[in-house]
Motif scaffolding. Structure first.
Motif, PDB file in Angstrom:
ATOM      1  N   MET A  62      37.238  28.958  24.159  1.00 25.59           N
ATOM      2  CA  MET A  62      37.171  30.416  24.077  1.00 25.59           C
ATOM      3  C   MET A  62      36.829  31.038  25.432  1.00 25.59           C
ATOM      4  SD  MET A  62      35.354  31.125  20.377  1.00 25.59           S
ATOM      5  CE  MET A  62      36.285  30.918  18.845  1.00 25.59           C
ATOM      6  N   ALA A  63      35.908  30.413  26.157  1.00 23.64           N
ATOM      7  CA  ALA A  63      35.562  30.909  27.483  1.00 23.64           C
ATOM      8  C   ALA A  63      36.774  30.881  28.402  1.00 23.64           C
ATOM      9  CB  ALA A  63      34.418  30.081  28.074  1.00 23.64           C
ATOM     10  N   ALA A  64      37.547  29.802  28.313  1.00 22.80           N
ATOM     11  CA  ALA A  64      38.748  29.695  29.153  1.00 22.80           C
ATOM     12  C   ALA A  64      39.759  30.778  28.807  1.00 22.80           C
ATOM     13  CB  ALA A  64      39.372  28.312  28.978  1.00 22.80           C
ATOM     14  N   ARG A  65      39.852  31.145  27.515  1.00 23.87           N
ATOM     15  CA  ARG A  65      40.845  32.127  27.087  1.00 23.87           C
ATOM     16  C   ARG A  65      40.538  33.524  27.629  1.00 23.87           C
ATOM     17  NH1 ARG A  65      44.548  32.187  22.942  1.00 23.87           N
ATOM     18  NH2 ARG A  65      44.598  29.950  23.407  1.00 23.87           N
ATOM     19  N   ILE A  66      39.283  33.861  27.762  1.00 25.59           N
ATOM     20  CA  ILE A  66      38.954  35.215  28.238  1.00 25.59           C
ATOM     21  C   ILE A  66      38.539  35.230  29.712  1.00 25.59           C
ATOM     22  CG2 ILE A  66      38.313  36.021  25.945  1.00 25.59           C
ATOM     23  CD1 ILE A  66      35.369  35.755  26.772  1.00 25.59           C
ATOM     24  N   ASN A  67      38.673  34.101  30.387  1.00 26.22           N
ATOM     25  CA  ASN A  67      38.228  34.012  31.771  1.00 26.22           C
ATOM     26  C   ASN A  67      38.949  35.006  32.676  1.00 26.22           C
ATOM     27  OD1 ASN A  67      36.627  32.572  33.853  1.00 26.22           O
ATOM     28  ND2 ASN A  67      38.655  32.031  34.637  1.00 26.22           N
ATOM     29  N   ASP A  68      40.262  35.174  32.487  1.00 23.40           N
ATOM     30  CA  ASP A  68      41.016  36.102  33.339  1.00 23.40           C
ATOM     31  C   ASP A  68      40.518  37.536  33.175  1.00 23.40           C
ATOM     32  OD1 ASP A  68      42.507  34.054  34.356  1.00 23.40           O
ATOM     33  OD2 ASP A  68      44.287  34.440  33.122  1.00 23.40           O
ATOM     34  N   ARG A  69      40.227  37.929  31.930  1.00 23.41           N
ATOM     35  CA  ARG A  69      39.691  39.277  31.702  1.00 23.41           C
ATOM     36  C   ARG A  69      38.323  39.421  32.355  1.00 23.41           C
ATOM     37  NH1 ARG A  69      42.276  42.519  27.691  1.00 23.41           N
ATOM     38  NH2 ARG A  69      40.433  43.884  27.776  1.00 23.41           N
ATOM     39  N   ALA A  70      37.533  38.371  32.290  1.00 22.23           N
ATOM     40  CA  ALA A  70      36.208  38.408  32.902  1.00 22.23           C
ATOM     41  C   ALA A  70      36.320  38.577  34.413  1.00 22.23           C
ATOM     42  CB  ALA A  70      35.436  37.137  32.558  1.00 22.23           C
ATOM     43  N   LEU A  71      37.203  37.822  35.044  1.00 22.52           N
ATOM     44  CA  LEU A  71      37.368  37.905  36.493  1.00 22.52           C
ATOM     45  C   LEU A  71      37.981  39.226  36.920  1.00 22.52           C
ATOM     46  CD1 LEU A  71      38.633  34.291  37.325  1.00 22.52           C
ATOM     47  CD2 LEU A  71      36.307  35.219  37.477  1.00 22.52           C
ATOM     48  N   ALA A  72      38.718  39.870  35.996  1.00 23.06           N
ATOM     49  CA  ALA A  72      39.330  41.168  36.305  1.00 23.06           C
ATOM     50  C   ALA A  72      38.329  42.316  36.177  1.00 23.06           C
ATOM     51  CB  ALA A  72      40.525  41.409  35.404  1.00 23.06           C
ATOM     52  N   GLY A  73      37.109  42.009  35.712  1.00 23.55           N
ATOM     53  CA  GLY A  73      36.077  43.033  35.663  1.00 23.55           C
ATOM     54  C   GLY A  73      35.758  43.588  34.294  1.00 23.55           C
ATOM     55  N   ASP A  74      36.385  43.044  33.233  1.00 28.17           N
ATOM     56  CA  ASP A  74      36.067  43.492  31.876  1.00 28.17           C
ATOM     57  C   ASP A  74      34.612  43.119  31.581  1.00 28.17           C
ATOM     58  OD1 ASP A  74      35.684  43.338  28.989  1.00 28.17           O
ATOM     59  OD2 ASP A  74      37.845  43.599  28.789  1.00 28.17           O
ATOM     60  N   LEU A  75      33.755  44.131  31.388  1.00 24.32           N
ATOM     61  CA  LEU A  75      32.323  43.876  31.251  1.00 24.32           C
ATOM     62  C   LEU A  75      31.981  43.052  30.015  1.00 24.32           C
ATOM     63  CD1 LEU A  75      30.843  47.318  32.345  1.00 24.32           C
ATOM     64  CD2 LEU A  75      30.999  45.204  33.676  1.00 24.32           C
ATOM     65  N   LEU A  76      32.638  43.368  28.880  1.00 20.86           N
ATOM     66  CA  LEU A  76      32.373  42.589  27.680  1.00 20.86           C
ATOM     67  C   LEU A  76      32.833  41.150  27.870  1.00 20.86           C
ATOM     68  CD1 LEU A  76      31.466  42.290  24.757  1.00 20.86           C
ATOM     69  CD2 LEU A  76      33.736  43.037  24.037  1.00 20.86           C
ATOM     70  N   ALA A  77      34.020  40.971  28.439  1.00 13.54           N
ATOM     71  CA  ALA A  77      34.531  39.616  28.667  1.00 13.54           C
ATOM     72  C   ALA A  77      33.592  38.832  29.576  1.00 13.54           C
ATOM     73  CB  ALA A  77      35.935  39.677  29.256  1.00 13.54           C
ATOM     74  N   ARG A  78      33.035  39.493  30.584  1.00 11.67           N
ATOM     75  CA  ARG A  78      32.091  38.812  31.476  1.00 11.67           C
ATOM     76  C   ARG A  78      30.872  38.310  30.703  1.00 11.67           C
ATOM     77  NH1 ARG A  78      31.950  38.895  36.925  1.00 11.67           N
ATOM     78  NH2 ARG A  78      33.549  40.072  38.045  1.00 11.67           N
ATOM     79  N   GLY A  79      30.282  39.196  29.910  1.00  6.66           N
ATOM     80  CA  GLY A  79      29.085  38.816  29.178  1.00  6.66           C
ATOM     81  C   GLY A  79      29.343  37.724  28.161  1.00  6.66           C
ATOM     82  N   VAL A  80      30.438  37.867  27.407  1.00  5.61           N
ATOM     83  CA  VAL A  80      30.762  36.880  26.374  1.00  5.61           C
ATOM     84  C   VAL A  80      31.133  35.543  27.008  1.00  5.61           C
ATOM     85  CG1 VAL A  80      32.378  36.298  24.521  1.00  5.61           C
ATOM     86  CG2 VAL A  80      31.442  38.607  24.679  1.00  5.61           C
TER      87      VAL A  80
END
Length: 330
Positions: free
Chosen positions: A283-301
């Motif tokens: 799951m972390a790998a699936r949202i990693n791109d959103r996290a690196l793009a600055g999505d705050l929720l994706a970063r926290g999760v």
């Protein structure tokens, strides 16, 4: 007391901060006898105190929503206090205008559902949430807003009672408040239904389990087709990982593995669901791109999931989690 009454009358047309609302409530609640005498003939003490508690309930609820998932401990505590005031208001609904009752019954149910994403709700709290959300819909609450929370509350009840018939009945009765088109085009309702059907799959026999998994996948695709907001998009990506895992090995749903799964937040529950621990890295790998793009929720999760998956443990994953929480690029 005359000055206090004058201040309250001046505040009636203004927005009150949490501190101001609680200040008025404390003073009016403690000074019943003196304030009753100071009120003008067109104002009753009980109605005035009720109105103040309405304002306190809304101020606390809005404060909690502003904090949201960014500060989960404070979020849950603020919701707990807000629920106390909301219960009092709903318990004396005859003092609230009929047109506004849905505001308080709906928020009382939503507050429990939101808090349960980070803490454990008791059976009585879950039952109260289902009742008040249903009541708010009868009172005219917006189905697109209330139905997803009602389905989520039904999922909470399932995790306590493990009653698939009750869950299916609750989902059907909740969605009856929406047209088929509106239901299918509301991402939050579709994602909540996806979650519910994965619960149904967990207690179904092999053929029925596969059908429930595919129905959950349909709900997920409906949500993705209808431009989910940022928070729902993160939730959808995590559900997609879960559905892929269920298709590859349906036995992943055996036992109680799905109980307590609160996507996208469940990594902070104690204990987190078995299923989340199993799939945390994927799951972390699936949202990693959103996290690196600055999505705050994706970063926290993503940080929470990496921490959970690192229990075994990989130092590099823990460093990445720390970097995500800091807001720096890993």
């Amino acid at each position: 007391m005359t000055d206090l009454v004058r201040e309250w009358k001046a505040a009636l047309g203004a927005d009150l901060s949490v501190a101001e609302a609680l200040h008025f409530e404390a003073l009016f609640a403690a000074g019943a006898a003196d304030i009753s005498e100071a009120l003008p003939p067109n104002m009753s003490y009980l109605k005035t105190l009720h109105t103040i508690r309405e304002r306190a309930a809304l101020a606390l609820y809005d404060y909690a929503r502003e904090i949201n998932w960014r500060r989960p401990v404070l979020f849950v505590r603020a919701l707990a206090v807000a629920r106390g005031y909301l219960r009092d208001v709903v318990g004396h609904s005859d003092l609230t205008s009929a047109a506004r009752r849905k505001e308080f019954t709906g928020r009382l149910g939503v507050a429990t559902v939101l808090a349960a994403r980070f803490s454990t709700a008791s059976p009585s709290e879950v039952s109260e949430a289902i009742y008040t959300l249903t009541e708010s819909l009868k009172q005219g609450n917006d189905p697109a807003s209330a139905v997803p929370y009602l389905i989520e509350a039904a999922v909470l009840r399932f995790d306590i009672e493990r009653d698939p018939a009750a869950l299916l009945s609750q989902v059907r009765s909740a969605t009856a408040y929406m047209s088929k088109h509106d239901y299918e085009c509301t991402p939050a309702a579709q994602l909540a239904s996806c979650d519910a059907y994965l619960r149904l799959a967990s207690v179904a026999r092999p053929r029925a389990r596969q059908a429930a998994i595919e129905q959950a996948a349909t709900f997920l695709q409906n949500a993705l087709r209808n431009s989910p907001d940022s928070d729902d998009a993160v939730r959808a990506l995590l559900l997609d990982v879960l559905i892929e895992a269920c298709r590859v090995g349906p036995e992943i749903l055996d036992g109680d593995s799905i109980l307590g799964l609160r996507l996208p937040f469940g990594a902070r529950l104690d204990p987190p669901s078995t299923l989340l621990k199993t799939l945390a890295a994927a799951m972390a790998a699936r949202i990693n791109d959103r996290a690196l793009a600055g999505d705050l929720l994706a970063r926290g999760v993503c940080a929470d999931l990496l921490t959970l998956s690192s229990a075994e443990t990989q130092v590099e994953q823990l460093r990445t989690a720390v970097d995500l929480r800091r807001g720096s690029e890993p």
